[in-house]
Design an enzyme around this catalytic site. Structure first.
Site, PDB file in Angstrom:
ATOM      1  N   ASP A  82       0.847  -1.186   0.000  1.00 45.33           N
ATOM      2  CA  ASP A  82       0.000   0.000   0.000  1.00 45.33           C
ATOM      3  C   ASP A  82       0.895   1.254   0.000  1.00 45.33           C
ATOM      4  OD1 ASP A  82      -2.463   1.319   0.162  1.00 45.33           O
ATOM      5  OD2 ASP A  82      -2.466   1.321   2.367  1.00 45.33           O
ATOM      6  N   GLU A 134      -1.442   5.999  -8.690  1.00 42.90           N
ATOM      7  CA  GLU A 134      -2.425   6.986  -8.215  1.00 42.90           C
ATOM      8  C   GLU A 134      -2.245   8.304  -8.942  1.00 42.90           C
ATOM      9  OE1 GLU A 134      -3.086   7.251  -3.993  1.00 42.90           O
ATOM     10  OE2 GLU A 134      -3.820   9.313  -4.101  1.00 42.90           O
ATOM     11  N   HIS A 178      -7.978   9.725   3.836  1.00 40.98           N
ATOM     12  CA  HIS A 178      -7.607   8.701   4.813  1.00 40.98           C
ATOM     13  C   HIS A 178      -8.018   9.119   6.229  1.00 40.98           C
ATOM     14  CE1 HIS A 178      -4.667   7.691   1.521  1.00 40.98           C
ATOM     15  NE2 HIS A 178      -5.186   6.519   1.785  1.00 40.98           N
ATOM     16  N   HIS A 209      -9.296   4.736  -2.395  1.00 40.09           N
ATOM     17  CA  HIS A 209      -8.616   4.811  -1.092  1.00 40.09           C
ATOM     18  C   HIS A 209      -9.503   5.600  -0.125  1.00 40.09           C
ATOM     19  CE1 HIS A 209      -4.350   3.458  -1.874  1.00 40.09           C
ATOM     20  NE2 HIS A 209      -4.932   3.337  -3.063  1.00 40.09           N
ATOM     21  N   SER A 212     -13.041   3.837   4.368  1.00 38.78           N
ATOM     22  CA  SER A 212     -13.659   3.340   5.602  1.00 38.78           C
ATOM     23  C   SER A 212     -14.968   4.085   5.863  1.00 38.78           C
ATOM     24  CB  SER A 212     -12.713   3.551   6.797  1.00 38.78           C
ATOM     25  OG  SER A 212     -11.778   2.482   6.869  1.00 38.78           O
ATOM     26  N   ASN A 252     -10.354   0.311  -0.276  1.00 41.24           N
ATOM     27  CA  ASN A 252      -9.327   0.227   0.776  1.00 41.24           C
ATOM     28  C   ASN A 252      -9.889   0.541   2.160  1.00 41.24           C
ATOM     29  OD1 ASN A 252      -7.534  -0.203  -1.296  1.00 41.24           O
ATOM     30  ND2 ASN A 252      -6.138   1.434  -0.710  1.00 41.24           N
ATOM     31  N   ILE A 253      -9.586  -0.341   3.094  1.00 40.77           N
ATOM     32  CA  ILE A 253     -10.119  -0.166   4.451  1.00 40.77           C
ATOM     33  C   ILE A 253      -9.027  -0.416   5.491  1.00 40.77           C
ATOM     34  CG2 ILE A 253     -11.764  -1.108   6.146  1.00 40.77           C
ATOM     35  CD1 ILE A 253     -13.367  -1.847   3.371  1.00 40.77           C
ATOM     36  N   ASP A 254      -8.701   0.606   6.216  1.00 35.75           N
ATOM     37  CA  ASP A 254      -7.751   0.505   7.317  1.00 35.75           C
ATOM     38  C   ASP A 254      -8.371   1.060   8.603  1.00 35.75           C
ATOM     39  OD1 ASP A 254      -5.629   0.367   9.013  1.00 35.75           O
ATOM     40  OD2 ASP A 254      -4.298   1.673   7.882  1.00 35.75           O
TER      41      ASP A 254
HETATM   42  P1  13P Z   1      -9.150   4.503   5.412  1.00 33.96           P
HETATM   43  O1  13P Z   1      -8.327   5.405   6.264  1.00 33.96           O
HETATM   44  O2  13P Z   1     -10.428   5.164   5.012  1.00 33.96           O
HETATM   45  O3  13P Z   1      -9.393   3.176   6.039  1.00 33.96           O
HETATM   46  O4  13P Z   1      -8.344   4.251   4.047  1.00 33.96           O
HETATM   47  C1  13P Z   1      -7.317   3.290   3.999  1.00 33.96           C
HETATM   48  C2  13P Z   1      -6.520   3.365   2.747  1.00 33.96           C
HETATM   49  O5  13P Z   1      -6.862   4.008   1.782  1.00 33.96           O
HETATM   50  C3  13P Z   1      -5.272   2.588   2.735  1.00 33.96           C
HETATM   51  O6  13P Z   1      -4.542   2.830   1.565  1.00 33.96           O
HETATM   52  O1  G3H Z   2      -3.018   4.917   3.492  1.00 35.69           O
HETATM   53  C1  G3H Z   2      -2.969   4.848   4.704  1.00 35.69           C
HETATM   54  C2  G3H Z   2      -3.145   3.552   5.400  1.00 35.69           C
HETATM   55  O2  G3H Z   2      -4.181   3.717   6.324  1.00 35.69           O
HETATM   56  C3  G3H Z   2      -1.867   3.083   6.034  1.00 35.69           C
HETATM   57  O3  G3H Z   2      -1.573   3.818   7.166  1.00 35.69           O
HETATM   58  O4  G3H Z   2       0.838   4.341   6.767  1.00 35.69           O
HETATM   59  O5  G3H Z   2      -0.177   4.587   9.045  1.00 35.69           O
HETATM   60  O6  G3H Z   2       0.222   2.316   8.077  1.00 35.69           O
HETATM   61  P1  G3H Z   2      -0.061   3.767   7.798  1.00 35.69           P
HETATM   62 ZN    ZN Z   3      -4.603   4.777   0.809  1.00 28.07          ZN
END
Ligand code: 13P
Ligand code: G3H
Ligand code: ZN
Length: 307
Positions: A82, A134, A178, A209, A212, A252-254
């Protein structure tokens, strides 16, 4: 089942207008929660690792965890980098067993983004690895990249970018960001722009991206037990479904994983103050991740029974 690239996953998803969830992983409980959900839902899945996550867990730990996860798995799994910031990190993970990489040159001027993306495409394709790029910028922080404001993707530029770089999928900026604070007022995405990009790039997989949904229940639970997460807002589920209708194959979900963990840990630690066995905390957190991912696959992404 061995790791796969997203090629076939995206072809099917594009045709039937659903999306594959790409979930960020950093530790064992997250990998297990996501994989248990994917197995039960019979859903293809993408496990994605940011540079920060790779540094936190260590490349070998990530690879070994994923190897363990797919050993008895019956669903297609992609291991994806990612937000790779440069050629070197993409090369390292390609050499190290990933089946898909994102080269994120979105912070560069157009020509420089093309140049760096092309170099990754060339190397990745020699090794049978998929490349996501991107164009446009999401507001917020991603590792070392910070953008003050959204810079939406220009449809004409997207066509030129894809043609000149040969990238396999493209992350577009249409108003998501994000993290847990995506909208100051009502959630709004530029679907007209997305539709235009899809018209100009037919049969081409797009990526969303910052997707969430920031479930209200996680925020409430976290805040009820000492959290201070105020004003959080995510992308409504119906918008994600709409995006999948308009050429978005990867969502994408983090943040939702982070929130599931935080809400659960805060509650369990509060409910059982005498408890100090970490399994009693991380077990419920893993279950919360699984429940959330399973819900998304079934009711939002529509990727259940597509393995
Ligand atoms: P979120 O912060 O909305 O979960 O997005 C995650 C993401 O795009 C990781 O690349
Ligand atoms: O794109 C962002 C993702 O949520 C990854 O986050 O770089 O803090 O691991 P991170
Ligand atoms: Zn992202």
């Amino acid at each position: 089942m061995p790791l796969t690239t997203p090629k076939e996953m995206f072809e099917k998803a594009y045709m039937d207008k659903y999306a594959i969830g790409a979930f960020n992983v950093t530790n064992m409980e997250i990998v297990q929660g996501i994989m248990e959900a994917a197995e039960e839902e019979k859903s293809p899945v993408i496990l994605q690792i940011s540079a920060g996550a790779r540094k936190y867990a260590g490349h070998n730990y990530i690879i070994k965890m994923v190897e363990a996860a797919i050993e008895n798995s019956n669903v297609p799994v992609v291991l994806h980098l990612d937000h790779g910031v440069d050629f070197n990190i993409c090369k390292e993970v390609i050499d190290g067993g990933f089946t898909s990489v994102m080269i994120d040159g979105s912070h560069f001027p157009f020509e420089k983004n093309i140049e760096v993306t092309k170099s990754v495409v060339e190397y990745a394709h020699q090794h049978g690895v998929w490349v996501e790029a991107e164009l446009g910028q999401l507001a917020g922080i991603e590792d070392d990249v910070f953008a003050e404001q959204n810079v939406f993707t220009e449809p004409d530029q997207a066509v030129e970018f894809v043609e000149r770089t040969g990238c396999n999928s493209l992350a577009v900026a249409i108003g998501t960001s994000h993290g847990a604070y995506k909208f100051k007022s009502e959630p709004k995405l530029d679907f007209e722009r997305l539709e235009k990009i899809t018209q100009l790039l037919p049969n081409y997989p797009l990526v969303l991206h910052g997707a969430s949904s920031v479930p209200e229940e996680f925020i409430k639970t976290a805040n009820n037990f000492g959290g201070q997460i105020a004003g959080a807002k995510g992308v409504p589920e119906f918008m994600l479904k709409k995006a999948a209708q308009l050429g978005v194959c990867k969502i994408n979900i983090d943040t939702d994983i982070r929130l599931a963990i935080t809400a659960t840990l805060r509650k369990v630690l509060n409910d059982f103050p005498a408890e100090f066995d970490p399994r009693k905390f991380f077990g419920p957190a893993r279950q919360a991740i699984k429940d959330m991912v399973q819900y998304k696959m079934r009711f939002v992404l529509d990727s259940s029974n597509k393995a």
